[in-house]
Design a protein around this motif. Structure first.
Motif, PDB file in Angstrom:
ATOM      1  N   TYR A 138     -13.513   5.451   3.341  1.00 62.60           N
ATOM      2  CA  TYR A 138     -12.286   5.167   4.093  1.00 62.60           C
ATOM      3  C   TYR A 138     -11.290   4.244   3.397  1.00 62.60           C
ATOM      4  O   TYR A 138     -10.137   4.180   3.819  1.00 62.60           O
ATOM      5  N   ALA A 158      -4.882   4.164   0.804  1.00 67.94           N
ATOM      6  CA  ALA A 158      -5.551   3.725  -0.429  1.00 67.94           C
ATOM      7  C   ALA A 158      -5.346   4.744  -1.545  1.00 67.94           C
ATOM      8  O   ALA A 158      -5.097   4.382  -2.694  1.00 67.94           O
ATOM      9  N   ASP A 159      -5.445   6.030  -1.217  1.00 67.00           N
ATOM     10  CA  ASP A 159      -5.332   7.068  -2.252  1.00 67.00           C
ATOM     11  C   ASP A 159      -3.890   7.237  -2.746  1.00 67.00           C
ATOM     12  O   ASP A 159      -3.671   7.470  -3.929  1.00 67.00           O
ATOM     13  N   PRO A 194     -11.064   3.349  -0.487  1.00 67.12           N
ATOM     14  CA  PRO A 194     -11.613   3.272  -1.852  1.00 67.12           C
ATOM     15  C   PRO A 194     -10.740   2.478  -2.827  1.00 67.12           C
ATOM     16  O   PRO A 194     -10.283   3.006  -3.835  1.00 67.12           O
ATOM     17  N   GLN A 195     -10.526   1.203  -2.523  1.00 65.99           N
ATOM     18  CA  GLN A 195      -9.858   0.321  -3.475  1.00 65.99           C
ATOM     19  C   GLN A 195     -10.931  -0.345  -4.346  1.00 65.99           C
ATOM     20  O   GLN A 195     -12.041  -0.630  -3.888  1.00 65.99           O
ATOM     21  N   GLU A 243     -17.570  14.318  13.590  1.00 64.54           N
ATOM     22  CA  GLU A 243     -17.155  13.107  12.867  1.00 64.54           C
ATOM     23  C   GLU A 243     -16.727  12.003  13.827  1.00 64.54           C
ATOM     24  O   GLU A 243     -17.027  10.824  13.619  1.00 64.54           O
ATOM     25  N   GLY A 247      -4.104   0.915  -7.234  1.00 65.81           N
ATOM     26  CA  GLY A 247      -5.556   1.018  -7.213  1.00 65.81           C
ATOM     27  C   GLY A 247      -6.252  -0.310  -7.469  1.00 65.81           C
ATOM     28  O   GLY A 247      -7.395  -0.512  -7.055  1.00 65.81           O
ATOM     29  N   ASN A 248      -5.565  -1.196  -8.169  1.00 63.82           N
ATOM     30  CA  ASN A 248      -6.158  -2.489  -8.535  1.00 63.82           C
ATOM     31  C   ASN A 248      -5.553  -3.603  -7.689  1.00 63.82           C
ATOM     32  O   ASN A 248      -5.094  -4.615  -8.200  1.00 63.82           O
ATOM     33  N   GLY A 249      -5.572  -3.389  -6.402  1.00 60.14           N
ATOM     34  CA  GLY A 249      -4.782  -4.205  -5.498  1.00 60.14           C
ATOM     35  C   GLY A 249      -5.360  -5.563  -5.188  1.00 60.14           C
ATOM     36  O   GLY A 249      -6.417  -5.958  -5.669  1.00 60.14           O
ATOM     37  N   MET A 299      -6.185   4.886   6.572  1.00 59.04           N
ATOM     38  CA  MET A 299      -6.385   3.973   5.434  1.00 59.04           C
ATOM     39  C   MET A 299      -6.783   4.742   4.190  1.00 59.04           C
ATOM     40  O   MET A 299      -6.396   4.363   3.074  1.00 59.04           O
ATOM     41  N   ARG A 300      -7.576   5.799   4.362  1.00 57.33           N
ATOM     42  CA  ARG A 300      -7.974   6.583   3.190  1.00 57.33           C
ATOM     43  C   ARG A 300      -6.738   7.105   2.444  1.00 57.33           C
ATOM     44  O   ARG A 300      -6.661   7.030   1.208  1.00 57.33           O
ATOM     45  N   ILE A 320      -7.491   4.766  12.361  1.00 58.08           N
ATOM     46  CA  ILE A 320      -7.001   3.857  11.321  1.00 58.08           C
ATOM     47  C   ILE A 320      -7.754   4.093  10.009  1.00 58.08           C
ATOM     48  O   ILE A 320      -7.159   4.074   8.925  1.00 58.08           O
ATOM     49  N   ALA A 321      -9.068   4.334  10.084  1.00 60.18           N
ATOM     50  CA  ALA A 321      -9.838   4.569   8.861  1.00 60.18           C
ATOM     51  C   ALA A 321      -9.351   5.834   8.149  1.00 60.18           C
ATOM     52  O   ALA A 321      -9.223   5.855   6.918  1.00 60.18           O
ATOM     53  N   PHE A 344     -18.727   8.413  13.816  1.00 58.56           N
ATOM     54  CA  PHE A 344     -18.094   7.122  13.541  1.00 58.56           C
ATOM     55  C   PHE A 344     -18.280   6.185  14.732  1.00 58.56           C
ATOM     56  O   PHE A 344     -18.675   5.021  14.586  1.00 58.56           O
ATOM     57  N   LEU A 393      -1.004   2.472  -1.998  1.00 58.72           N
ATOM     58  CA  LEU A 393      -1.199   1.172  -2.653  1.00 58.72           C
ATOM     59  C   LEU A 393      -1.617   1.343  -4.108  1.00 58.72           C
ATOM     60  O   LEU A 393      -2.153   2.377  -4.490  1.00 58.72           O
ATOM     61  N   TRP A 442     -10.119   2.860  15.810  1.00 56.72           N
ATOM     62  CA  TRP A 442     -10.452   2.361  14.472  1.00 56.72           C
ATOM     63  C   TRP A 442     -10.779   3.504  13.530  1.00 56.72           C
ATOM     64  O   TRP A 442     -10.612   3.378  12.309  1.00 56.72           O
ATOM     65  N   HIS A 443     -11.269   4.611  14.073  1.00 62.69           N
ATOM     66  CA  HIS A 443     -11.517   5.792  13.244  1.00 62.69           C
ATOM     67  C   HIS A 443     -10.184   6.383  12.781  1.00 62.69           C
ATOM     68  O   HIS A 443     -10.022   6.719  11.600  1.00 62.69           O
ATOM     69  N   TRP A 470     -15.740  -3.883 -11.934  1.00 66.22           N
ATOM     70  CA  TRP A 470     -14.361  -4.369 -11.892  1.00 66.22           C
ATOM     71  C   TRP A 470     -14.290  -5.630 -11.037  1.00 66.22           C
ATOM     72  O   TRP A 470     -13.677  -6.636 -11.413  1.00 66.22           O
TER      73      TRP A 470
END
Lengths: 158, 158
Positions: A43, B79-80, A45-46, B35, B85-87, B75-76, B71-72, B39, B83, B68-69, A54
């Protein structure tokens, strides 16, 4: 601070059981490194959550839990020990704050304080309860705080 | 509304790539009933999320996803596709609002609009970006909105 208690059976909890000022200790939870990586791989993956090498080189010294994982751990205790079991959907949450990183093995405790409780005028079978929820580390410092709103059914008359 | 694009490699995204007003379409996600129940059984075991028969008898007509699911799932995609990747860890989120129930099979799209971006004075290697993130159903109606804050590294000089 006083600690209140709720009816043990979640099906017997009603709006009237959540007076303003009541404080509820909801229990503790803890994540392993494997759980942190598993949740975040799916959910969030940072690199700071899933890349051991890392993260070990960075200022945090290792992986930290996704903030949403910390919330999910908190939510489990909120669902089990705070809200009624036959609840209503929540309209939202204000001021989610991630204050400290959560690491594998941290024992976290959850505490909820009722900050507002008002019966609905348009739907008198329910009330809106606002709380301040804190997730605390073993030193008692908050790692996460938020202000959820929840609709709660009122106790049936008679 | 204009749709902007970010450097395809998340490691090449910097604060300067998130100007105020930029709109990013982050993709879609969809949950099966299995799913949703999985969750929520783990993290949010309220009857409306895990009890098929109870939920089928109620006003919602079936299980709905834990907020929250949803949101998850959002969030995926954040993140993908949004943002770097090296946040850096996020300080928090304001005004999480669950506006409509999410049901099995709903196709949800995620859109982020940059609403504020200010370079840190105390730590000039980074800036604080505030965005408005919307999760929309197939009819274009928001089911979830929130206002996250994220620290983003600035592009290195030279």
């Amino acid at each position: 601070m006083p600690t209140n208690s709720l009816p043990a059976d979640p099906a017997h909890r009603y709006f009237e059981d959540y007076p303003v000022g009541a404080v509820f200790d909801l229990g503790t939870f803890c994540f392993s490194e494997a759980e942190i990586i598993e949740f975040a791989t799916r959910y969030d993956p940072q690199a700071m959550h899933i890349d051991r090498e890392w993260a070990a080189r960075g200022p945090l010294g290792g992986v930290i839990a996704s903030g949403w994982h910390t919330i999910a751990g908190m939510m489990r205790l909120v669902a089990d020990n705070f809200l009624p079991g036959n609840g209503l959907p929540s309209p939202g949450i204000d001021e989610v704050r991630w204050l400290l990183p959560v690491r594998p093995g941290d024992t976290l405790s959850v505490r909820a304080t009722v900050t507002d409780a008002r019966r609905s005028r348009s739907r008198p079978d329910r009330g809106l309860m606002t709380s301040h929820v804190e997730v605390l580390n073993a030193s008692g410092n908050p790692v996460l705080t938020m202000k959820p709103m929840n609709f709660i059914r009122c106790r049936p008359a008679g």
